[in-house]
Design a protein around this motif. Structure first.
Motif, mmCIF file in Angstrom:
data_model
loop_
_atom_site.group_PDB
_atom_site.id
_atom_site.type_symbol
_atom_site.label_atom_id
_atom_site.label_comp_id
_atom_site.label_asym_id
_atom_site.label_seq_id
_atom_site.Cartn_x
_atom_site.Cartn_y
_atom_site.Cartn_z
ATOM 1 N N GLY A 1 12.667 46.192 0.541
ATOM 2 C CA GLY A 1 13.421 45.571 -0.547
ATOM 3 C C GLY A 1 14.659 46.360 -0.907
ATOM 4 O O GLY A 1 15.734 45.794 -1.138
ATOM 5 N N VAL A 2 14.538 47.662 -0.952
ATOM 6 C CA VAL A 2 15.677 48.522 -1.278
ATOM 7 C C VAL A 2 16.762 48.393 -0.212
ATOM 8 O O VAL A 2 17.955 48.380 -0.526
ATOM 9 C CB VAL A 2 15.222 50.001 -1.418
ATOM 10 N N SER A 3 16.359 48.251 1.035
ATOM 11 C CA SER A 3 17.335 48.149 2.122
ATOM 12 C C SER A 3 17.920 46.744 2.242
ATOM 13 O O SER A 3 18.800 46.520 3.070
ATOM 14 C CB SER A 3 16.721 48.581 3.445
ATOM 15 N N GLY A 4 17.432 45.807 1.428
ATOM 16 C CA GLY A 4 18.016 44.471 1.406
ATOM 17 C C GLY A 4 17.374 43.468 2.341
ATOM 18 O O GLY A 4 17.909 42.379 2.533
ATOM 19 N N ARG A 5 16.232 43.808 2.912
ATOM 20 C CA ARG A 5 15.569 42.863 3.814
ATOM 21 C C ARG A 5 14.941 41.722 3.020
ATOM 22 O O ARG A 5 14.549 41.880 1.871
ATOM 23 C CB ARG A 5 14.498 43.573 4.627
ATOM 24 N N SER A 6 14.823 40.589 3.648
ATOM 25 C CA SER A 6 14.239 39.406 3.046
ATOM 26 C C SER A 6 12.718 39.524 3.019
ATOM 27 O O SER A 6 12.126 40.201 3.869
ATOM 28 C CB SER A 6 14.648 38.188 3.858
ATOM 29 N N ARG A 7 12.098 38.840 2.083
ATOM 30 C CA ARG A 7 10.631 38.901 2.018
ATOM 31 C C ARG A 7 9.986 38.189 3.192
ATOM 32 O O ARG A 7 8.818 38.385 3.468
ATOM 33 C CB ARG A 7 10.128 38.340 0.703
ATOM 34 N N GLU A 8 10.724 37.354 3.909
ATOM 35 C CA GLU A 8 10.191 36.696 5.088
ATOM 36 C C GLU A 8 9.956 37.679 6.237
ATOM 37 O O GLU A 8 9.323 37.336 7.225
ATOM 38 C CB GLU A 8 11.121 35.576 5.571
ATOM 39 N N HIS A 9 10.450 38.893 6.113
ATOM 40 C CA HIS A 9 10.267 39.901 7.153
ATOM 41 C C HIS A 9 8.970 40.694 6.982
ATOM 42 O O HIS A 9 8.797 41.721 7.623
ATOM 43 C CB HIS A 9 11.453 40.871 7.168
ATOM 44 N N CYS A 10 8.082 40.221 6.146
ATOM 45 C CA CYS A 10 6.802 40.904 5.947
ATOM 46 C C CYS A 10 6.031 40.925 7.261
ATOM 47 O O CYS A 10 5.770 39.874 7.853
ATOM 48 C CB CYS A 10 5.982 40.197 4.878
ATOM 49 N N PRO A 11 5.647 42.116 7.731
ATOM 50 C CA PRO A 11 4.987 42.218 9.034
ATOM 51 C C PRO A 11 3.472 41.975 8.996
ATOM 52 O O PRO A 11 2.830 41.992 10.034
ATOM 53 C CB PRO A 11 5.268 43.667 9.434
ATOM 54 N N HIS A 12 2.912 41.735 7.830
ATOM 55 C CA HIS A 12 1.456 41.648 7.700
ATOM 56 C C HIS A 12 0.967 40.205 7.714
ATOM 57 O O HIS A 12 1.583 39.335 7.103
ATOM 58 C CB HIS A 12 0.995 42.317 6.401
ATOM 59 N N TRP B 1 2.484 44.428 0.219
ATOM 60 C CA TRP B 1 3.848 44.543 0.749
ATOM 61 C C TRP B 1 4.818 43.760 -0.135
ATOM 62 O O TRP B 1 5.864 44.264 -0.522
ATOM 63 C CB TRP B 1 3.890 44.020 2.186
ATOM 64 N N LEU B 2 4.438 42.529 -0.476
ATOM 65 C CA LEU B 2 5.301 41.700 -1.323
ATOM 66 C C LEU B 2 5.415 42.272 -2.734
ATOM 67 O O LEU B 2 6.469 42.169 -3.362
ATOM 68 C CB LEU B 2 4.778 40.265 -1.373
ATOM 69 N N GLY B 3 4.367 42.901 -3.218
ATOM 70 C CA GLY B 3 4.434 43.556 -4.522
ATOM 71 C C GLY B 3 5.448 44.685 -4.521
ATOM 72 O O GLY B 3 6.236 44.831 -5.462
#
Length: 58
Positions: free
Chosen positions: A20-31, A40-42
């Motif tokens: 999140g800090v690096s600006g990645r989208s939540r769709e990039h969750c690897p789990h 991860w989303l939290g």
């Protein structure tokens, strides 16, 4: 066993925060595991809140 599970979930939360800090989208969750994905989303949401409040200024 409980400690191992907690460590794994806390690691997922930390990695979500970093994403999140690096600006990645939540769709990039690897789990795919629902518990790890939730952590991860939290972490990702916490990072978005911190960025919104001005904690991270570039």
């Amino acid at each position: 066993m409980k400690r191992q599970k907690r460590d794994r979930l806390e690691r997922a939360r930390t990695r979500g925060y970093q994403a999140g800090v690096s600006g990645r989208s939540r769709e990039h969750c690897p789990h795919s595991d629902i518990d790890a994905k939730g952590y991860w989303l939290g972490g990702w949401r916490d990072a978005m809140e911190d960025k919104g409040s001005g904690l991270f200024i570039r």
